[in-house]
Every structure is written in C-alpha cells, then in structure tokens.
Design a protein around this motif. Structure first.
Motif, short mmCIF file in Angstrom:
data_model
loop_
_atom_site.label_atom_id
_atom_site.label_comp_id
_atom_site.label_asym_id
_atom_site.label_seq_id
_atom_site.Cartn_x
_atom_site.Cartn_y
_atom_site.Cartn_z
N VAL A 36 0.86 -1.19 0.00
CA VAL A 36 0.00 0.00 0.00
C VAL A 36 0.89 1.24 0.00
O VAL A 36 1.96 1.24 0.62
CB VAL A 36 -0.94 0.02 1.22
CG1 VAL A 36 -1.97 -1.09 1.13
CG2 VAL A 36 -0.16 -0.10 2.53
N PRO A 37 0.47 2.27 -0.72
CA PRO A 37 1.27 3.52 -0.72
C PRO A 37 1.31 4.13 0.68
O PRO A 37 0.34 4.06 1.42
CB PRO A 37 0.50 4.43 -1.70
CG PRO A 37 -0.34 3.50 -2.52
CD PRO A 37 -0.69 2.37 -1.61
N LEU A 38 2.45 4.69 1.03
CA LEU A 38 2.60 5.35 2.32
C LEU A 38 2.04 6.75 2.27
O LEU A 38 2.25 7.47 1.29
CB LEU A 38 4.08 5.44 2.71
CG LEU A 38 4.74 4.17 3.22
CD1 LEU A 38 6.17 4.49 3.60
CD2 LEU A 38 4.03 3.60 4.41
N GLU A 39 1.33 7.12 3.32
CA GLU A 39 0.96 8.53 3.46
C GLU A 39 2.20 9.28 3.87
O GLU A 39 3.17 8.72 4.36
CB GLU A 39 -0.12 8.68 4.55
CG GLU A 39 -1.43 7.99 4.24
CD GLU A 39 -2.42 8.17 5.39
OE1 GLU A 39 -2.29 9.15 6.12
OE2 GLU A 39 -3.28 7.29 5.53
N VAL A 40 2.18 10.59 3.68
CA VAL A 40 3.36 11.40 4.01
C VAL A 40 3.75 11.21 5.47
O VAL A 40 4.92 11.13 5.81
CB VAL A 40 3.07 12.89 3.73
CG1 VAL A 40 4.25 13.75 4.19
CG2 VAL A 40 2.85 13.10 2.24
N VAL A 41 2.75 11.13 6.36
CA VAL A 41 3.06 11.04 7.79
C VAL A 41 3.68 9.71 8.18
O VAL A 41 4.21 9.56 9.26
CB VAL A 41 1.79 11.28 8.67
CG1 VAL A 41 1.29 12.66 8.48
CG2 VAL A 41 0.71 10.25 8.38
N GLU A 42 3.59 8.71 7.28
CA GLU A 42 4.17 7.40 7.59
C GLU A 42 5.63 7.33 7.19
O GLU A 42 6.34 6.45 7.59
CB GLU A 42 3.40 6.30 6.86
CG GLU A 42 1.99 6.07 7.39
CD GLU A 42 1.33 4.91 6.67
OE1 GLU A 42 1.34 3.79 7.22
OE2 GLU A 42 0.79 5.12 5.57
N ARG A 43 6.08 8.27 6.37
CA ARG A 43 7.42 8.14 5.79
C ARG A 43 8.50 8.53 6.79
O ARG A 43 8.36 9.48 7.49
CB ARG A 43 7.52 9.00 4.54
CG ARG A 43 6.63 8.46 3.44
CD ARG A 43 6.78 9.27 2.18
NE ARG A 43 5.94 8.68 1.16
CZ ARG A 43 5.75 9.20 -0.04
NH1 ARG A 43 6.31 10.34 -0.34
NH2 ARG A 43 5.00 8.62 -0.93
#
Length: 207
Positions: free
Chosen positions: A200-207
């Motif tokens: 699943v693509p990462l949200e910005v806050v997960e990076r």
C-alpha cells in the motif's frame, strides 16, 4: 589532506542529520498511531452533527496528534533540505579527492535521499514474496526501477511485475533501522498473482 578532513566532517554532519530525521519519522509514526487508534485522519470532523465534540474519540488526543504531525512534517521538510545541502557539499569535496570519489558520493547521496513509498501489509505463506524474504510492515525504498521519485500509482508496480515474470527484481527494503536489498522473482504460484504479497502507498506522515 584538508579536503579529506572536510569530507569526513561533511559525512559525519549528514549522518547526524539522518539520525534526527529517523527520530522525527518515529515521532510522526507515533502521532499517526494515535489517529489510527481513534479511526480518524488529518481532516475528519471532530464534532458531531449538533456541533458537540464527538464522544467516540479522544478529541484532545486527536487534536494534539494532528498539531504534532503538522509541526513534525515542517521539521522533516527543513531537515531534508539540510541533508540535501550536506550531500552537495560531500559531492563537492569528494570531487577534489579523486576521480573515483564522485561515484561514491553519488551512491551516498542516492542512499540518503531515498524515502520509503510503499508498505507491505500482506505476505502469503509459500509465495514468491515470502521466499524472497519480504515481511509484513517492510517499507520499500526501491521496487526495481521505481522509487519515491518516479512512483505515481500502484499500477506502476503492477506493470513492472507483469513485465518481469521469471526475472529477478531488486527491492531495497527498510526494516526498522536496517536497510537491505532483496531479490524477488515474480512468477505464477499456487495462490493469486505473481508475488503473493500486497503493498500500500505510504501517506506522508508514515514516511
């Protein structure tokens, strides 16, 4: 040589910034976990239809987490800029040391500027993905030729996988504080698809 000393100092400075970056990303993940626990995102309403604070979530906790995420994202952006500037300095110093150093510097720069853009959330037993050593919650920095710099949608991954049947695809993985490369061979197996895992693509806050 003075240049050698300056090069080592520049590398040390960037490594220190990377440590700070990892701390910010850990704090971002912790704040995001608060939102996940309350089943809300960054923009969900915190009041009910009558304008009262929702009683199904901890409104104070969510507001605090959102504020923290906004601040940390700004800090993260600023830190990435400093890291990029530090890497340019390394490249400049390395260019003076020897003819081979620029390539070393480019590798250094490439490694530090890579950001995870996918997270593995499913790995099926006996699948090509499990055989390759992929685990749930692995963060993907590179999937073959795809990285955060050129990724647009999961369709990119699907196309690459379909065109790589029985071929080795290198994955650069971040697991905890470790980064390493795995070799994945997309192929038909007893389950669905060619990989046996889901990303699943990462949200910005997960990076």
């Amino acid at each position: 040589m003075v240049i050698d000393t300056e090069l080592e100092e520049a590398k040390a400075a960037v490594l220190q910034l990377m440590t700070e970056k990892d701390k910010i990303e850990a704090d971002l993940q912790a704040a995001k976990n608060v939102l996940d626990t309350n089943r809300v995102g960054m923009t969900d309403e915190l009041v009910d239809s009558q304008g009262f604070p929702r009683n199904d979530i901890d409104v104070y906790q969510v507001r605090h987490a959102r504020h923290k995420i906004n601040c940390l994202q700004n800090d993260h952006k600023s830190l990435m800029l400093k890291i990029e500037q530090g890497l340019h300095k390394i490249h400049k110093f390395a260019g003076h040391v020897s003819q081979e150093s620029p390539s070393t510097s480019n590798h250094f720069q490439e490694v530090f500027l890579l950001e995870p853009f996918l997270r593995v959330n499913i790995v099926s037993p006996g699948s090509p993905a499990e055989i390759a050593g992929i685990q749930v919650d692995d963060l993907i920095l590179e999937f073959g030729s795809i990285s955060n710099r050129n990724f647009t949608s999961l369709k990119d991954i699907g196309t690459l996988v379909e065109n790589s049947r029985y071929k080795t695809v290198s994955l650069k993985i971040k697991r905890g504080s470790n980064t390493f490369v795995l070799n994945l061979i997309p192929r038909p197996w007893s389950g669905k698809g060619l990989l046996g895992c889901n990303v699943v693509p990462l949200e910005v806050v997960e990076r």
